[in-house]
Design an enzyme around this catalytic site. Structure first.
Site, PDB file in Angstrom:
ATOM      1  N   GLY A  93      50.256  47.589  50.531  1.00 21.73           N
ATOM      2  CA  GLY A  93      51.174  47.241  49.462  1.00 21.73           C
ATOM      3  C   GLY A  93      52.033  46.021  49.668  1.00 21.73           C
ATOM      4  O   GLY A  93      52.697  45.576  48.732  1.00 21.73           O
ATOM      5  N   ARG A 125      45.737  43.090  49.744  1.00 23.57           N
ATOM      6  CA  ARG A 125      46.201  41.800  49.223  1.00 23.57           C
ATOM      7  C   ARG A 125      46.747  40.869  50.323  1.00 23.57           C
ATOM      8  O   ARG A 125      46.395  39.701  50.377  1.00 23.57           O
ATOM      9  CB  ARG A 125      47.315  42.072  48.208  1.00 23.57           C
ATOM     10  CG  ARG A 125      47.771  40.864  47.409  1.00 23.57           C
ATOM     11  CD  ARG A 125      49.046  41.210  46.613  1.00 23.57           C
ATOM     12  NE  ARG A 125      48.916  42.407  45.817  1.00 23.57           N
ATOM     13  CZ  ARG A 125      48.463  42.444  44.558  1.00 23.57           C
ATOM     14  NH1 ARG A 125      48.146  41.328  43.946  1.00 23.57           N
ATOM     15  NH2 ARG A 125      48.367  43.590  43.924  1.00 23.57           N
ATOM     16  N   TYR A 172      47.668  41.628  34.194  1.00 27.52           N
ATOM     17  CA  TYR A 172      49.013  41.948  34.694  1.00 27.52           C
ATOM     18  C   TYR A 172      50.037  40.852  34.360  1.00 27.52           C
ATOM     19  O   TYR A 172      51.111  40.828  34.940  1.00 27.52           O
ATOM     20  CB  TYR A 172      49.012  42.082  36.219  1.00 27.52           C
ATOM     21  CG  TYR A 172      47.956  42.960  36.820  1.00 27.52           C
ATOM     22  CD1 TYR A 172      48.021  44.351  36.710  1.00 27.52           C
ATOM     23  CD2 TYR A 172      46.920  42.403  37.570  1.00 27.52           C
ATOM     24  CE1 TYR A 172      47.063  45.146  37.314  1.00 27.52           C
ATOM     25  CE2 TYR A 172      45.955  43.210  38.166  1.00 27.52           C
ATOM     26  CZ  TYR A 172      46.036  44.574  38.033  1.00 27.52           C
ATOM     27  OH  TYR A 172      45.094  45.360  38.635  1.00 27.52           O
ATOM     28  N   PRO A 190      46.507  47.515  54.392  1.00 27.67           N
ATOM     29  CA  PRO A 190      46.794  46.406  53.487  1.00 27.67           C
ATOM     30  C   PRO A 190      45.513  45.796  52.932  1.00 27.67           C
ATOM     31  O   PRO A 190      44.473  45.805  53.589  1.00 27.67           O
ATOM     32  CB  PRO A 190      47.515  45.395  54.385  1.00 27.67           C
ATOM     33  CG  PRO A 190      47.022  45.698  55.772  1.00 27.67           C
ATOM     34  CD  PRO A 190      46.746  47.176  55.807  1.00 27.67           C
ATOM     35  N   ARG A 239      43.515  38.608  36.630  1.00 27.19           N
ATOM     36  CA  ARG A 239      44.892  39.062  36.858  1.00 27.19           C
ATOM     37  C   ARG A 239      45.879  38.555  35.816  1.00 27.19           C
ATOM     38  O   ARG A 239      46.728  39.319  35.351  1.00 27.19           O
ATOM     39  CB  ARG A 239      45.345  38.727  38.283  1.00 27.19           C
ATOM     40  CG  ARG A 239      44.553  39.496  39.353  1.00 27.19           C
ATOM     41  CD  ARG A 239      45.152  39.353  40.740  1.00 27.19           C
ATOM     42  NE  ARG A 239      46.451  39.986  40.848  1.00 27.19           N
ATOM     43  CZ  ARG A 239      47.602  39.355  40.880  1.00 27.19           C
ATOM     44  NH1 ARG A 239      47.634  38.033  40.846  1.00 27.19           N
ATOM     45  NH2 ARG A 239      48.730  40.018  40.952  1.00 27.19           N
ATOM     46  N   CYS A 282      36.317  33.605  25.181  1.00 26.94           N
ATOM     47  CA  CYS A 282      36.685  33.784  23.780  1.00 26.94           C
ATOM     48  C   CYS A 282      37.755  34.843  23.621  1.00 26.94           C
ATOM     49  O   CYS A 282      37.522  35.910  23.044  1.00 26.94           O
ATOM     50  CB  CYS A 282      35.446  34.120  22.975  1.00 26.94           C
ATOM     51  SG  CYS A 282      34.327  32.733  22.985  1.00 26.94           S
TER      52      CYS A 282
HETATM   53  C1  LIG Z   1      44.949  49.371  46.697  1.00 26.03           C
HETATM   54  C2  LIG Z   1      45.216  50.244  47.829  1.00 26.03           C
HETATM   55  C3  LIG Z   1      45.631  49.695  49.041  1.00 26.03           C
HETATM   56  C4  LIG Z   1      45.877  48.240  49.249  1.00 26.03           C
HETATM   57  O1  LIG Z   1      46.931  47.755  48.492  1.00 26.03           O
HETATM   58  P1  LIG Z   1      47.388  46.239  48.687  1.00 26.03           P
HETATM   59  O2  LIG Z   1      48.531  46.097  47.762  1.00 26.03           O
HETATM   60  O3  LIG Z   1      46.243  45.368  48.325  1.00 26.03           O
HETATM   61  O4  LIG Z   1      47.798  46.084  50.107  1.00 26.03           O
HETATM   62  C5  LIG Z   1      45.790  50.568  50.100  1.00 26.03           C
HETATM   63  N1  LIG Z   1      45.574  51.891  49.965  1.00 26.03           N
HETATM   64  C6  LIG Z   1      45.182  52.439  48.811  1.00 26.03           C
HETATM   65  C7  LIG Z   1      44.932  53.890  48.748  1.00 26.03           C
HETATM   66  C8  LIG Z   1      45.003  51.643  47.706  1.00 26.03           C
HETATM   67  O5  LIG Z   1      44.636  52.203  46.561  1.00 26.03           O
END
Ligand SMILES: *Cc1c(COP(=O)(O)O)cnc(C)c1O
Length: 471
Positions: free
Chosen positions: A279, A324, A365, A322, A361, A392
């Site tokens: 996250g 992202r 978002y 992680p 994205r 389009c």
């Molecule tokens: C998406 C997800 C992650 C990774 O989240 P990031 O924001 O990309 O670090 C980790 N664990 C689970 C269960 C996820 O669904």
């Protein structure tokens, strides 16, 4: 006389600061990959390769992945957990951010495990040579076939709900087991009830979430598992969301998850692992100021150690996952400018040869990005233009009100921070073939994903016999 001329910045402002040593910079706090540089021809280089030259050779749109940035992010996570946690630790890469053979193989080479959320991602990780014992299988609606594949492969299945547990129990009774030996290892995912500030679509920690067991059901869950001879529960998991800039939610999570582990142990389960999810956010624009990988790891480790001390629990194996922040900053997408539309007094649109099909994205978002003119890095940013995709949909806008030097047809634009949730969410909308991806390092380049061809687009089309004679 002192000049009062306004100082107009150029694309050079986006380069990594030259202060700290490259390897000490946290990739997620940069806009561009760590190797970004401007050469004597005023062109942007990534991994020692000129972006404009890469487009000449491979076409555009092109995902350009910097191996050094990806490896540095992996090693910073791995080393920080070793430094701040005396117990065993394992960093997993959440491969949904970008699942392909090369990315899986690189992170595995850095000692990371992999988290997958479908049989397709599991297959990719296994084919990339990742050891099944380091693969964790997530998902809120795994099919029976997926669960069987997971069990047989010998990976660890993260049970998300009763459907998972009941199917796993049935498979056990039918004698389905790991082909590499050992028990059917599972983890239990629950919703920790922790709110964080991020986009609603990527929040997962609050009680009203489709992921994981309700925390109030954990007693029943652990009791059920304790009665299943085929299931070996190694621990508990929680994930609170994505693109998070605060450290407090992860600090809070430690107590909640250590409590859940204690509860699992009280039912006699052999639970010795906790997974605190992923996250950590990254920088997409100058306004984004995420904590460093090291600060995140140190917060998590310190909080887990403190929580275990309070519970008088020996330190469990600590996992995190992680996505992202491992791969996001390592990639830049290159586009070529085609048409322009000038609406006097309103807006100028520059259209590029990709858009929502290679980067969904912004339309999904409302995500913000920056853009650079890859061949005019030191030319002042005098223009305000909107970068439109070629699809389009009026909403197919990559960047609104971007600051660029004067650009027109044929100029190469580079959009930074496109490593995560771009290729993995790419589509063939409007039958646009998905772009190629190249891996760059020390002036060398390897294709890691081929550009799709028009023939590829027809691979799954079938024309019924009765329609074939029509002209
Ligand atoms: C998406 C997800 C992650 C990774 O989240 P990031 O924001 O990309 O670090 C980790 N664990 C689970 C269960 C996820 O669904």
């Amino acid at each position: 006389m002192v000049s009062t001329q306004l100082i107009v910045e150029s694309g050079l402002r986006y380069l990594p600061e030259s202060g700290a040593a490259k390897e000490n910079r946290s990739p997620n706090q940069q806009l561009l990959p760590l190797t970004a540089n401007v050469n004597s021809r005023d062109r942007l280089e990534i991994g020692g390769c000129e972006v404009t030259a890469l487009v000449e050779q491979f076409g555009s749109p092109l995902y350009i992945l910097d191996e050094e940035t990806l490896r540095t992010a992996c090693s910073q996570y791995r080393d920080a957990f070793k430094r701040y946690y005396r117990g065993e630790s394992q960093v997993l890469y959440a491969s949904k951010a970008w699942s392909c053979l090369a990315v899986c193989a690189i992170v595995a080479d850095e000692g990371l495990g992999i988290d997958v959320v479908s049989a397709g991602e599991l297959h990719t990780a296994l084919q990339a040579g990742v050891s099944p014992g380091k693969i964790y299988f997530h998902g809120n609606n795994k099919s029976r076939e997926e669960l069987q594949l997971a069990v047989e492969s010998g990976c660890i299945t993260v049970a998300d709900n009763w459907h998972d547990l009941e199917t796993l129990s049935e498979l056990g009774k039918l004698g389905v087991s790991s082909k590499i030996g050992g028990p059917t290892r599972i983890m239990v995912r629950f919703t920790p009830g922790i709110e964080c500030h991020t986009h609603d679509y990527i929040k997962t920690g609050q009680i009203d979430s489709k992921f994981g067991f309700d925390p109030n059901s954990l007693n029943d869950v652990f009791k059920f598992i304790s009665e299943q001879p085929s299931l070996y529960c190694v621990g508990v998991h929680a994930h609170i969301g994505s693109q998070i800039f605060e450290l407090q939610p992860h600090d809070d999570l430690a107590d909640v998850i250590v409590d859940a582990l204690t509860k699992a142990i009280s039912y006699g389960l052999p639970a010795t692992e906790i997974n605190i999810g992923g996250g950590l956010g990254i920088r997409y624009t100058e306004a984004d100021d995420p904590p460093s990988i090291e600060a995140w790891a140190s917060t998590v480790c310190t909080a887990v150690v403190a929580a275990c001390k309070r519970q008088d629990l020996p330190l469990p194996k600590l996992l995190c996952e992680p996505g992202r922040s491992l791969v996001g900053t390592a990639c830049v997408t290159a586009y070529t400018v085609g048409s322009q539309k000038v609406i006097p007094g309103v807006r100028t649109y520059l259209a590029v040869d990709g858009g929502m099909s290679d980067n969904p994205r912004p339309i999904t978002y409302q995500s913000l990005y920056r853009v650079l003119a890859a061949g005019k890095m030191s030319v002042p940013l005098t223009e305000t233009v909107t970068i439109a995709g070629k699809h389009c949909e009026s909403g197919d806008i990559l960047i609104k009100d971007a600051k660029l030097p004067e650009c027109g047809t044929g100029d190469i634009l580079a959009v930074p921070a496109t490593g995560a949730y771009n290729y993995s969410m790419a589509s063939n909308y409007n039958r646009v073939p998905r772009p190629a991806a190249v891996l760059v390092r020390d002036g060398k380049v390897d294709t890691i994903i081929e550009r799709e061809t028009y023939q590829d687009l027809l691979r799954f089309d079938r024309l019924p016999e009765k329609l074939k004679t029509q002209k």
